[in-house]
Design a protein around this motif. Sequence first.
Motif, PDB file in Angstrom:
ATOM      1  N   ILE B  57       0.838  -1.200   0.000  1.00 43.96           N
ATOM      2  CA  ILE B  57       0.000   0.000   0.000  1.00 43.96           C
ATOM      3  C   ILE B  57       0.869   1.244   0.000  1.00 43.96           C
ATOM      4  N   GLY B  58       1.987   1.174   0.750  1.00 39.49           N
ATOM      5  CA  GLY B  58       2.927   2.293   0.759  1.00 39.49           C
ATOM      6  C   GLY B  58       3.410   2.601  -0.657  1.00 39.49           C
ATOM      7  N   LEU B  59       3.724   1.543  -1.408  1.00 44.17           N
ATOM      8  CA  LEU B  59       4.178   1.735  -2.787  1.00 44.17           C
ATOM      9  C   LEU B  59       3.086   2.363  -3.636  1.00 44.17           C
ATOM     10  N   VAL B  60       1.867   1.889  -3.437  1.00 38.55           N
ATOM     11  CA  VAL B  60       0.744   2.454  -4.201  1.00 38.55           C
ATOM     12  C   VAL B  60       0.619   3.947  -3.894  1.00 38.55           C
ATOM     13  N   VAL B  61       0.782   4.278  -2.598  1.00 33.38           N
ATOM     14  CA  VAL B  61       0.694   5.690  -2.222  1.00 33.38           C
ATOM     15  C   VAL B  61       1.815   6.482  -2.893  1.00 33.38           C
ATOM     16  N   VAL B  62       3.014   5.900  -2.891  1.00 36.64           N
ATOM     17  CA  VAL B  62       4.156   6.556  -3.535  1.00 36.64           C
ATOM     18  C   VAL B  62       3.837   6.841  -4.996  1.00 36.64           C
ATOM     19  N   ALA B  63       3.318   5.814  -5.667  1.00 33.86           N
ATOM     20  CA  ALA B  63       3.004   5.976  -7.083  1.00 33.86           C
ATOM     21  C   ALA B  63       1.889   7.002  -7.265  1.00 33.86           C
ATOM     22  N   ALA B  64       0.875   6.916  -6.413  1.00 34.44           N
ATOM     23  CA  ALA B  64      -0.274   7.813  -6.544  1.00 34.44           C
ATOM     24  C   ALA B  64       0.135   9.263  -6.309  1.00 34.44           C
ATOM     25  N   ALA B  65       1.144   9.450  -5.439  1.00 35.99           N
ATOM     26  CA  ALA B  65       1.577  10.814  -5.143  1.00 35.99           C
ATOM     27  C   ALA B  65       2.508  11.339  -6.230  1.00 35.99           C
ATOM     28  N   GLY B  66       2.743  10.516  -7.241  1.00 41.38           N
ATOM     29  CA  GLY B  66       3.501  10.994  -8.390  1.00 41.38           C
ATOM     30  C   GLY B  66       4.994  10.708  -8.341  1.00 41.38           C
ATOM     31  N   TYR B  67       5.414   9.801  -7.435  1.00 43.82           N
ATOM     32  CA  TYR B  67       6.830   9.449  -7.386  1.00 43.82           C
ATOM     33  C   TYR B  67       7.040   8.135  -8.112  1.00 43.82           C
ATOM     34  N   ASP B  68       8.316   7.813  -8.334  1.00 44.85           N
ATOM     35  CA  ASP B  68       8.648   6.585  -9.060  1.00 44.85           C
ATOM     36  C   ASP B  68       8.816   5.433  -8.076  1.00 44.85           C
ATOM     37  N   PRO B  69       7.911   4.484  -8.067  1.00 44.40           N
ATOM     38  CA  PRO B  69       7.993   3.409  -7.061  1.00 44.40           C
ATOM     39  C   PRO B  69       9.236   2.545  -7.210  1.00 44.40           C
ATOM     40  N   VAL B  70       9.725   2.369  -8.446  1.00 42.41           N
ATOM     41  CA  VAL B  70      10.912   1.531  -8.625  1.00 42.41           C
ATOM     42  C   VAL B  70      12.128   2.205  -7.995  1.00 42.41           C
ATOM     43  N   LEU B  71      12.248   3.487  -8.274  1.00 48.17           N
ATOM     44  CA  LEU B  71      13.343   4.242  -7.673  1.00 48.17           C
ATOM     45  C   LEU B  71      13.227   4.198  -6.142  1.00 48.17           C
ATOM     46  N   PHE B  72      11.986   4.239  -5.670  1.00 44.66           N
ATOM     47  CA  PHE B  72      11.749   4.204  -4.231  1.00 44.66           C
ATOM     48  C   PHE B  72      12.278   2.905  -3.632  1.00 44.66           C
TER      49      PHE B  72
END
Lengths: 385, 401, 543
Positions: B57-72
């Motif tokens: 879910i954290g990753l989904v939030v990261v993606a939804a907030a416009g960041y790159d989840p892979v980089l994350f």
Amino acid sequence: MSSEDSERGSQSDDGERSTADVVSDAVYDNRWRLFGVVATLLGFVFVAALLTDVPLTKLVDIEFWLGLPYGDVFTVGFAERALQAAMPIALAAIGGLYAEKSGVFNIGLEGFMIFGAVNAAAVSWILAGGSASQLDLWIALVATVLLGLIYTAVFAVLTIRYKADQIVAGLAVWFLGLGFGPFTAVVMWGGVSSPPLSSLDTVTVPVLAEIPVLGRLLFDANPLLWVTIAIVLASYVVLYRTRYGYWIQAAGENPEALDTAGVSVRRVRYAAVMFSGAVAALAGGMLSIGIGNGFTGTGTTMVDGRGWIAIVAYLFGNYNPILTALASLLFGAAQMLRIQLGTIGVDLPSSLLEQFPYVTVIVVLTLVGATRVPSAVGESYESEE
Amino acid sequence: MSSTDTTPAASDDASGDGTDAGGDDSLGRRALARLVDASIFERLGIAVASTLLALLIGLVVVAAAGYDPVLFIDNMVYGIFGTYSVADLFGTNNRLAQTLRPTVTFIITGVAVAIAFRAGVFNIGVQGQFVVGGFAAAATIVSIAGSLPGGAAGGAMVIVVATIAAIAAGGLYAMLPGILKAYAGANEIITTIMLNFVASGVVFWLLDAYFRPGGTFFVRTERFPEHVSFPQPIFEGTSFSVVGLAIALLTAGLVFWIMERTRFGYDLVTSGHQADAASYSGVDAKRTIVATMTFSGMVAGLAGAVYVIMVLSYFSDPATLPTFGFDAIAVSLLAANNPLGVIPAGLLFGGLESGGNFVNQSSDVPRQLIDGVVGLVVLFVAAPELFRMAGKRMDVGGDEQ
Amino acid sequence: MSGTDTDDAGAEGSSTTGEGSSYAAQLSGISKRFGDVVANDDVNLDLERGSVHALLGENGSGKTTLMNVLYGLYEQDEGTVRVDGQVRDFDSPRDAIDAGVGMIHQHFQLVEPMTVLQNVILGTEPTRGGLVDEDAARADVEEICERYGFDVDEELDTPVRELDLGAQQHVEIVKSLYRGAEILVLDEPTAVLTPQEVDGLFEVMAELTASGRSLIFITHKLGEAMEAADEITVLRDGHAVGTVSANAASREELAELMVGREVLFDADDRTTEPGDPVLTIEDLQVIGDRGRPTVRGVDCQIREGEILGVAGVEGNGQSELAESIVGLRSVADGTVTYEGTDITDASRRSLIQDGIAYIPEDRQSEGLVLDYDLERNALLGNQTVEPFVRRGVVDWDAVGDHAESIVEEYDVEPHDTGAMAESLSGGNQQKFVVGREFEHDPRAIVAAHPTRGVDIGSIEFIHDRLREMRDEGLAVLLVSSKLEEIQQLSDRIAVMYEGEFVDVVDPGAVTEQDLGLLMTGNELDDGSEPDSGTTHGNGGDDQ
């Protein structure tokens, strides 16, 4: 105390009880609550005396007490600020008492308030940046309430359908708020707090505002004060005068009795929990754009324990919405007393005075430890099929 | 109506017409009993599933907030280990120290929470006890370090005295809500949370009024002398010391031993499992509540001492300290309140912390995300039924209930 | 069997008011099993309209199960339920309520902080303009109260919590009537009432039947069944062993039906004579959970090598008596002396150390920690006993050996100390508890219902052990609601009723019927018994 006792013993001639009787009974029933407040106050006075080098002998000197500038402390302005401070506490407390009355301990009030605060600020920012109109702010508050409903729906499903541990899930909501609240702020504004935002204007009701004291307190006020008062009164009526109120009480006390009467315990609990989330969200929104000017996300955020105080407020108010609102007013006044003492030149360390509401909460809770909690709180209920 | 037969366990129901379970248990006990009412494998499964789901879910939030989840993810992994290769793990990299440093505090505070939760007492005040303990240690050090000889021996002596002071302070500060609960029925969840605020305010005042070196602007004590610190055979200059880690591991081990091998531990754990059975066996319920809270607070105080000595080397406004005491609740729950289980759970949280910090530095994903993920972990751990039902639906969970 | 022909008539006329059937309800061939346990086996019961039909039997005989079938809480495995002559299949209590069946549970379904009126109308509140129309409801409820002579109409605005249990029961009945119940099931309604309240209840029941309502009265007190019922069906071990008219039945006949005669009590060949008193109880008074005095002045002595049995219908203070002796419940007044020392206020732990063993009433909540294995359970209650614990440190090897020996000697299945307590059958759980209590060299034993829910084999085993302990010179206080157990084991029997010992008798000198009469608050006809126990009538002057 003894005079109250004897007064209590004297029954009115006919069945009707006089107002004096009702008041004296209420005083008697709540004697430990009152004692707690008075004891805490005295404790603080004692500490204050130590810290300000006022000789302790003065504390037993009537002249000293009579000579204090009470008029400068308990001003209309103080009452105004206390009312404002009490509003969010009262709203959240009303929500909490509904949830708990129905059998679900919503310990996540603090978290739902944080979400409310940040959501309201974010929506108003999205609508109009830093210069939201009054209409934008109202839209933002409505949106906050709707979002609050969605969040609590998830919480309700977890606690009611999936029988999640109510206490741990409630703590989780708090943690979620502490995390995602500031997170949202960083995403929106690049920092854990928002830039200054506009807030609701004070509305002055013509003529009525001219009434001395009350006019200034009630009719020259933030419109959310009226919303709060309306919600307090309505929740009192609903709880004690409508069938839904009966069902909420029964769901928390003896769900089986409600079930055998043909009412779905689950539905009642869902409704009560979602209501609690909605008003907690409104309470949060009130902090960020209703009264205050934007969201603050440092430390424990701008909600800063008000959700927890709200829980004690309804325990202190014995689950009665009106008494709960009064208890909130007490805690609001406790928060504002510090500023007031500053204005008359009593220079006490603010970090200590800020503890007054928290210490009051502990003392009150200890003295009313026997507050009767609805007996089925915390238990998930499954109807027999 | 299910067609399956009732289990044999139901046979007792038929014999007693009115054998209701005595509903005398406190709310918390019932709730906790349900939490621990699961086999070890189930618990482990729930812990892993909760963590994964929360991270997802954290990753989904990261993606939804416009960041790159892979980089994350990439940043998280690097942030935790400081390397992508196992061989380099203990090389000259400091990132592992950044991970182990918060791990130490997570483990000790996690153990503090576990003690209370195991006994069915909700000590949410570990943060406050941690603050009070840390302050007591710092106050002791700045007060006595000057009048004792310097050098390693003097430093060790100061550390020992400061740690004892911290343990005592944390224990006493937790004893208060214990007494209020046992003898006045005051809900310990609320009193401990209030005491967190009070600890913060009062310690701030004490720092401000009595421990701030003249002329400084910040509200903090003076720095500890150089010799009052843990030795650092490896990871030099990182504010992480293996001594701190050793204390954490020893604490977990010792508490585990106390729970498993002593009368006190048996009484405490039995109270948490089944309060009636504990009373039947001669356990005094009220005293056990007070003892449990005190013990829990002592460990939290120890965590404060280790933190200020190893990490800070001074003490500052408690409001600026990380909220270890709250995260510790997640650590303990994830470990099913087992002191040994707290070690891997603490390591996981240490990783999240340092990974999050690294992500914060090297990208613009806010580190508060990690706090949110912690909240999600707790939320899912609270609802084991969620995974049980999901397991059943996917038909993983065997044929028996 | 007239039931079958009226049955057809009922099916035809039932669409109107059901007047066609002379039976308000008929249960035919009902069987209900829980796993291997048969709670009801082919039970028939015909409830005549406008009558009181008592369902009489001991605890566990299947009375409540049968009524839960009628009330839609359980689904029967076999048999049919007819209400007003029509076959009905209730899925939930709601269906049963809609069909005019009301049930007054032993545990009242009342919301305690809410007022009487609110409780009565809960779920069927009349409203007006969105608010509950309490005035309309009040009028209806007052009318019901007036018609049947309930006095709760004086208390309509009082929270239920403030009423005594008798009045709460009236509220339950009014609630059922308000919902339109024609058939009322009263589950052990007298269990919580004082004698005066019982008289009041019987008057209410008479009023109800006079108005055409039909009542099923569940009880285990045969005197009450005879007094209040028109017909009596006796249940024993899930079977209906007979239905008799209350006028025609004699007490002796009913007691025999209830208790059964198949257990002949074996002559007890005792080898020793009782010695000095070990436990002396003087004027013991204990307050129960509901704040009422439940033990009201008990005096007795339990001597070395003696089993004192306490017989009585459950809920007459036996549990509280046992708990107060072993230190789990505080004593309001009076003294308990153990081997010459006053132990009235001693802690549970010190009493364990002094050698008072206790087999608790509820092994699942008290005697065992269900999610501990047997080894960990072997330490329960032994935390201060060497060699298991030395200077605060547990020696799990010693505890393990001890667990092994209990499992061995007391034949606990499975023979595995690593087994979780909850995985054991009731009998094996109990054998383990008994073994653990007996193995730390007690000098006195308090055993509360030591064979409840236990299989026959284990019962014999536990009985033998109790006798052995007695023969070794221990003082044993045995509380049981099973008459034959009391008779088989006891050297003296104290009969407890409403918190007092009404009589202490010699098991050889009384019959089971005599005991049944004493337990249900009657006196024995002649004064031949040795003790000067306080007699207990239904007279109005005992408080």
